[in-house]
Design a protein around this motif. Structure first.
Motif, PDB file in Angstrom:
ATOM      1  N   PRO A  17      -1.414  14.235   4.032  1.00 50.36           N
ATOM      2  CA  PRO A  17      -2.338  14.228   5.172  1.00 50.36           C
ATOM      3  C   PRO A  17      -1.597  14.286   6.511  1.00 50.36           C
ATOM      4  N   THR A  18      -2.325  14.676   7.538  1.00 51.11           N
ATOM      5  CA  THR A  18      -1.779  14.729   8.885  1.00 51.11           C
ATOM      6  C   THR A  18      -1.878  13.354   9.546  1.00 51.11           C
ATOM      7  N   SER A  19      -1.312  13.249  10.753  1.00 49.07           N
ATOM      8  CA  SER A  19      -1.232  11.949  11.435  1.00 49.07           C
ATOM      9  C   SER A  19      -2.597  11.305  11.643  1.00 49.07           C
ATOM     10  N   ASP A  20      -3.611  12.118  11.912  1.00 45.71           N
ATOM     11  CA  ASP A  20      -4.922  11.549  12.217  1.00 45.71           C
ATOM     12  C   ASP A  20      -5.663  11.067  10.967  1.00 45.71           C
ATOM     13  N   LYS A  21      -5.112  11.364   9.790  1.00 43.99           N
ATOM     14  CA  LYS A  21      -5.756  10.942   8.547  1.00 43.99           C
ATOM     15  C   LYS A  21      -4.893   9.987   7.731  1.00 43.99           C
ATOM     16  N   ALA A  22      -3.615   9.937   8.036  1.00 43.83           N
ATOM     17  CA  ALA A  22      -2.693   9.110   7.247  1.00 43.83           C
ATOM     18  C   ALA A  22      -2.556   7.723   7.862  1.00 43.83           C
ATOM     19  N   GLN A  23      -2.706   6.698   7.048  1.00 43.07           N
ATOM     20  CA  GLN A  23      -2.519   5.341   7.538  1.00 43.07           C
ATOM     21  C   GLN A  23      -2.406   4.365   6.370  1.00 43.07           C
ATOM     22  N   LYS A  76       0.859  -1.178   0.000  1.00 43.58           N
ATOM     23  CA  LYS A  76       0.000   0.000   0.000  1.00 43.58           C
ATOM     24  C   LYS A  76       0.903   1.239   0.000  1.00 43.58           C
ATOM     25  N   THR A  77       0.540   2.236  -0.809  1.00 43.11           N
ATOM     26  CA  THR A  77       1.351   3.454  -0.903  1.00 43.11           C
ATOM     27  C   THR A  77       0.626   4.636  -0.273  1.00 43.11           C
ATOM     28  N   LEU A  78       1.427   5.601   0.160  1.00 45.55           N
ATOM     29  CA  LEU A  78       0.884   6.811   0.767  1.00 45.55           C
ATOM     30  C   LEU A  78       1.817   7.967   0.406  1.00 45.55           C
ATOM     31  N   THR A  79       1.233   9.064  -0.051  1.00 46.21           N
ATOM     32  CA  THR A  79       2.012  10.224  -0.470  1.00 46.21           C
ATOM     33  C   THR A  79       1.753  11.402   0.466  1.00 46.21           C
ATOM     34  N   PHE A  80       2.839  12.001   0.947  1.00 46.83           N
ATOM     35  CA  PHE A  80       2.745  13.181   1.811  1.00 46.83           C
ATOM     36  C   PHE A  80       3.194  14.402   1.012  1.00 46.83           C
ATOM     37  N   THR A  81       2.386  15.451   1.074  1.00 43.74           N
ATOM     38  CA  THR A  81       2.730  16.718   0.431  1.00 43.74           C
ATOM     39  C   THR A  81       3.093  17.728   1.508  1.00 43.74           C
ATOM     40  N   VAL A  82       4.328  18.206   1.469  1.00 43.71           N
ATOM     41  CA  VAL A  82       4.831  19.144   2.483  1.00 43.71           C
ATOM     42  C   VAL A  82       4.996  20.510   1.827  1.00 43.71           C
ATOM     43  N   THR A  83       4.381  21.530   2.425  1.00 44.63           N
ATOM     44  CA  THR A  83       4.448  22.888   1.884  1.00 44.63           C
ATOM     45  C   THR A  83       4.855  23.871   2.967  1.00 44.63           C
ATOM     46  N   ASP A  84       5.327  25.042   2.513  1.00 44.04           N
ATOM     47  CA  ASP A  84       5.703  26.128   3.415  1.00 44.04           C
ATOM     48  C   ASP A  84       4.533  27.112   3.466  1.00 44.04           C
ATOM     49  N   ASP A  85       4.073  27.409   4.672  1.00 47.11           N
ATOM     50  CA  ASP A  85       2.911  28.302   4.791  1.00 47.11           C
ATOM     51  C   ASP A  85       3.273  29.774   4.658  1.00 47.11           C
ATOM     52  N   GLY A  86       4.571  30.055   4.427  1.00 46.90           N
ATOM     53  CA  GLY A  86       4.999  31.439   4.262  1.00 46.90           C
ATOM     54  C   GLY A  86       5.190  32.183   5.555  1.00 46.90           C
TER      55      GLY A  86
END
Length: 229
Positions: free
Chosen positions: A176-182, A158-168
Motif C-alpha cells: 500500500p501507499t503512504s495514505d493507506k499503510a499504517q 502488528k505486521t505490514l507487508t509492502f509489495t514493490v513492483t516495476d511498472d515497466g
C-alpha cells in the motif's frame, strides 16, 4: 577509420552508453582478384561492446503508527510519551525508516513524532525501496498507564507487508501507499469510580437537622475513622 556511438533519447529508466568506440578497417588486395579487409577494434575489449543500464526510480512510503485511546476522558493520554513503538524488518535486506538522515527504529507518542495535522499518528521515517520485491515489517508497543488496557497485540506486534513492483516504464510502485499503510494500536481507558462528595455532605446535614429537632444533647461525628462526642 570509423566511430561507433549510441545516440538518441533513452526510455525511462534506461541509461545509454554514449562513449564513442573507434574501429579501423584496412583493405588490401589479396592478389587473387579479391580484396581483403582487416578490422582493428581500438578498444580495451578488442571488440565493440555497448552496455546499457536499467534502473527504475526508487519509491518511498512513510507508514505511520496510529495510536487510539478509547473511553471517557481518554483524550488526555495523547502526546504524553507513555508508550514506545519499535519497528523491525522481517525481510532480510529490507530498508529501514530514515528521518533527518538518520535511521529510526524506536519512537514514543510525543508531539515531536506526530504527523502535522494528524492527531494520534506518529512517524518513524521514510522507507525507500530501490528493488522490486516483497518487504514485511513488524511494530510492537510497550508502556503502561494506570487504568489503561493495552492493545491485545502490543507485545506480539502488528505486521505490514509492502509489495514493490516495476511498472515497466522506469518506475517502482508500492502497495500500500503512504495514505493507506499504517500500524494501528488501540488502548482502552476505564476511568476509576469517584464518590459523590456533595451527596455525602447533604446526608450529614440531614442527620444533624434530625438530631437537633429531637433535642439531642450530643452529636456523634465520624471523621476519618475517629469518633468524637
Amino acid at each position: 577509420n570509423y566511430t561507433i556511438q549510441e545516440s538518441g533519447e533513452a526510455p525511462n529508466g534506461w541509461t545509454y552508453d554514449t562513449e564513442p568506440r573507434d574501429v579501423k578497417i584496412t583493405v588490401t588486395d589479396g592478389g587473387k582478384g579479391e580484396l581483403l579487409a582487416e578490422i582493428e577494434y581500438q578498444t580495451e575489449e578488442g571488440e565493440v561492446v555497448i552496455t546499457n543500464v536499467y534502473q527504475a526510480t526508487p519509491v518511498e512510503v512513510d507508514p505511520p503508527v496510529q495510536k487510539i485511546f478509547t473511553g471517557k476522558d481518554s483524550e488526555k493520554f495523547y502526546n504524553k510519551g507513555d508508550f514506545t513503538f519499535k519497528i523491525e524488518a522481517l525481510t532480510e535486506g529490507a530498508p529501514m525508516p530514515i528521518r533527518d538522515d538518520e535511521e529510526v527504529t524506536e519512537i514514543t507518542n510525543i508531539a515531536e513524532n506526530e504527523f502535522p495535522g494528524k492527531k494520534g499518528f506518529y512517524e518513524f521515517g521514510v522507507l525507500e525501496f530501490t528493488v522490486a520485491g516483497t518487504y514485511e515489517y513488524k511494530v510492537t508497543e510497550s508502556g503502561s498507564v494506570p487504568n489503561v488496557t493495552n492493545d491485545p497485540d502490543a507485545v506480539t506486534g502488528k505486521t505490514l507487508t509492502f509489495t514493490v513492483t516495476d511498472d515497466g516504464e522506469g518506475n517502482l510502485v508500492v502497495d500500500p501507499t503512504s495514505d493507506k499503510a499504517q500500524f494501528s494500536f488501540t488502548n482502552k481507558y476505564d476511568a476509576p469510580p469517584t464518590g459523590d462528595h456533595n451527596s455525602n455532605i447533604a446526608l450529614l446535614l440531614v442527620l444533624m437537622g434530625l438530631a437537633l429537632a429531637a433535642g439531642a444533647t450530643s452529636l456523634i461525628l465520624l471523621k476519618k475513622g475517629r469518633k468524637e462526642n
